[in-house]
Design a protein around this motif. Sequence first.
Motif, PDB file in Angstrom:
ATOM      1  N   ALA A  12       0.867  -1.182   0.000  1.00 41.23           N
ATOM      2  CA  ALA A  12       0.000   0.000   0.000  1.00 41.23           C
ATOM      3  C   ALA A  12       0.902   1.231   0.000  1.00 41.23           C
ATOM      4  CB  ALA A  12      -0.914   0.010   1.212  1.00 41.23           C
ATOM      5  N   ILE A  13       0.839   1.989  -1.084  1.00 42.51           N
ATOM      6  CA  ILE A  13       1.663   3.187  -1.235  1.00 42.51           C
ATOM      7  C   ILE A  13       0.723   4.373  -1.336  1.00 42.51           C
ATOM      8  CG2 ILE A  13       3.330   4.375  -2.711  1.00 42.51           C
ATOM      9  CD1 ILE A  13       4.176   1.566  -3.706  1.00 42.51           C
ATOM     10  N   ASN A  14       1.008   5.421  -0.577  1.00 38.51           N
ATOM     11  CA  ASN A  14       0.142   6.589  -0.569  1.00 38.51           C
ATOM     12  C   ASN A  14       0.957   7.853  -0.814  1.00 38.51           C
ATOM     13  OD1 ASN A  14      -2.184   8.077  -0.347  1.00 38.51           O
ATOM     14  ND2 ASN A  14      -2.133   8.169   1.884  1.00 38.51           N
ATOM     15  N   SER A  15       0.813   8.413  -1.996  1.00 28.86           N
ATOM     16  CA  SER A  15       1.380   9.727  -2.345  1.00 28.86           C
ATOM     17  C   SER A  15       2.888   9.831  -2.198  1.00 28.86           C
ATOM     18  CB  SER A  15       0.707  10.821  -1.511  1.00 28.86           C
ATOM     19  OG  SER A  15      -0.672  10.828  -1.737  1.00 28.86           O
ATOM     20  N   VAL A  16       3.600   8.782  -2.556  1.00 28.28           N
ATOM     21  CA  VAL A  16       5.063   8.849  -2.575  1.00 28.28           C
ATOM     22  C   VAL A  16       5.562   8.002  -3.745  1.00 28.28           C
ATOM     23  CG1 VAL A  16       5.440   6.902  -1.017  1.00 28.28           C
ATOM     24  CG2 VAL A  16       7.139   8.698  -1.157  1.00 28.28           C
ATOM     25  N   SER A  17       6.592   8.478  -4.402  1.00 30.67           N
ATOM     26  CA  SER A  17       7.207   7.706  -5.476  1.00 30.67           C
ATOM     27  C   SER A  17       8.261   6.793  -4.868  1.00 30.67           C
ATOM     28  CB  SER A  17       7.861   8.646  -6.483  1.00 30.67           C
ATOM     29  OG  SER A  17       6.897   9.472  -7.080  1.00 30.67           O
ATOM     30  N   CYS A  18       8.219   5.517  -5.237  1.00 37.64           N
ATOM     31  CA  CYS A  18       9.173   4.583  -4.638  1.00 37.64           C
ATOM     32  C   CYS A  18       9.306   3.310  -5.449  1.00 37.64           C
ATOM     33  CB  CYS A  18       8.765   4.246  -3.208  1.00 37.64           C
ATOM     34  SG  CYS A  18       7.254   3.309  -3.089  1.00 37.64           S
ATOM     35  N   ASP A  19      10.341   2.555  -5.111  1.00 35.54           N
ATOM     36  CA  ASP A  19      10.552   1.198  -5.607  1.00 35.54           C
ATOM     37  C   ASP A  19      10.476   0.260  -4.412  1.00 35.54           C
ATOM     38  OD1 ASP A  19      11.153   2.105  -8.192  1.00 35.54           O
ATOM     39  OD2 ASP A  19      13.298   2.223  -7.762  1.00 35.54           O
ATOM     40  N   VAL A  20       9.851  -0.905  -4.607  1.00 37.43           N
ATOM     41  CA  VAL A  20       9.832  -1.952  -3.591  1.00 37.43           C
ATOM     42  C   VAL A  20      10.599  -3.133  -4.178  1.00 37.43           C
ATOM     43  CG1 VAL A  20       8.407  -3.474  -2.176  1.00 37.43           C
ATOM     44  CG2 VAL A  20       7.614  -1.151  -2.691  1.00 37.43           C
ATOM     45  N   LEU A  21      11.586  -3.615  -3.422  1.00 39.02           N
ATOM     46  CA  LEU A  21      12.447  -4.691  -3.901  1.00 39.02           C
ATOM     47  C   LEU A  21      12.387  -5.887  -2.966  1.00 39.02           C
ATOM     48  CD1 LEU A  21      14.078  -1.735  -4.128  1.00 39.02           C
ATOM     49  CD2 LEU A  21      15.519  -3.166  -5.529  1.00 39.02           C
ATOM     50  N   VAL A  22      12.401  -7.076  -3.535  1.00 36.58           N
ATOM     51  CA  VAL A  22      12.521  -8.322  -2.778  1.00 36.58           C
ATOM     52  C   VAL A  22      13.849  -8.943  -3.202  1.00 36.58           C
ATOM     53  CG1 VAL A  22      11.574 -10.625  -2.376  1.00 36.58           C
ATOM     54  CG2 VAL A  22      10.041  -8.672  -2.610  1.00 36.58           C
ATOM     55  N   ASN A  23      14.751  -9.078  -2.262  1.00 27.50           N
ATOM     56  CA  ASN A  23      16.088  -9.596  -2.538  1.00 27.50           C
ATOM     57  C   ASN A  23      16.751  -8.846  -3.695  1.00 27.50           C
ATOM     58  OD1 ASN A  23      16.033 -11.484  -0.455  1.00 27.50           O
ATOM     59  ND2 ASN A  23      14.927 -12.936  -1.723  1.00 27.50           N
ATOM     60  N   ASP A  24      16.644  -7.523  -3.665  1.00 25.25           N
ATOM     61  CA  ASP A  24      17.237  -6.618  -4.654  1.00 25.25           C
ATOM     62  C   ASP A  24      16.625  -6.725  -6.055  1.00 25.25           C
ATOM     63  OD1 ASP A  24      18.974  -5.452  -2.787  1.00 25.25           O
ATOM     64  OD2 ASP A  24      20.451  -7.047  -3.088  1.00 25.25           O
ATOM     65  N   VAL A  25      15.463  -7.350  -6.174  1.00 28.79           N
ATOM     66  CA  VAL A  25      14.734  -7.408  -7.439  1.00 28.79           C
ATOM     67  C   VAL A  25      13.534  -6.471  -7.324  1.00 28.79           C
ATOM     68  CG1 VAL A  25      13.416  -8.876  -9.020  1.00 28.79           C
ATOM     69  CG2 VAL A  25      15.418  -9.799  -7.827  1.00 28.79           C
ATOM     70  N   PRO A  26      13.421  -5.468  -8.211  1.00 29.18           N
ATOM     71  CA  PRO A  26      12.267  -4.558  -8.137  1.00 29.18           C
ATOM     72  C   PRO A  26      10.965  -5.301  -8.477  1.00 29.18           C
ATOM     73  CG  PRO A  26      13.919  -3.755  -9.703  1.00 29.18           C
ATOM     74  CD  PRO A  26      14.357  -5.094  -9.243  1.00 29.18           C
ATOM     75  N   VAL A  27      10.001  -5.254  -7.556  1.00 28.62           N
ATOM     76  CA  VAL A  27       8.705  -5.888  -7.804  1.00 28.62           C
ATOM     77  C   VAL A  27       7.598  -4.855  -7.964  1.00 28.62           C
ATOM     78  CG1 VAL A  27       9.306  -8.094  -6.736  1.00 28.62           C
ATOM     79  CG2 VAL A  27       8.328  -6.284  -5.334  1.00 28.62           C
ATOM     80  N   VAL A  28       7.818  -3.639  -7.450  1.00 33.81           N
ATOM     81  CA  VAL A  28       6.870  -2.535  -7.618  1.00 33.81           C
ATOM     82  C   VAL A  28       7.675  -1.274  -7.910  1.00 33.81           C
ATOM     83  CG1 VAL A  28       5.125  -1.074  -6.524  1.00 33.81           C
ATOM     84  CG2 VAL A  28       5.187  -3.503  -6.007  1.00 33.81           C
ATOM     85  N   ARG A  29       7.248  -0.570  -8.945  1.00 35.86           N
ATOM     86  CA  ARG A  29       7.798   0.756  -9.229  1.00 35.86           C
ATOM     87  C   ARG A  29       6.608   1.689  -9.366  1.00 35.86           C
ATOM     88  NH1 ARG A  29      12.750  -0.671 -13.324  1.00 35.86           N
ATOM     89  NH2 ARG A  29      14.219  -1.058 -11.649  1.00 35.86           N
TER      90      ARG A  29
END
Length: 64
Positions: A12-29
């Motif tokens: 759940a991302i609210n009003s921020v730009s970000c990357d979410v990584l699992v073991n250094d693999v981007p899964v959400v941009r």
Amino acid sequence: MTPSHRYMLDVAINSVSCDVLVNDVPVVRSYSGDRLDVKLPVGDFIISGRNTISIRTLVDLSEG
């Protein structure tokens, strides 16, 4: 990991730009800055032993 295990990441991302990584693999941009609610299968990125989840936020330094 055995094939019977399924791993999901609830993001759940609210009003921020970000990357979410699992073991250094981007899964959400998410770069729009809008709200994002998503559940993703991440079993392909899980390894035996210690795993990591990282969040890299993108901050606009011009906003002061």
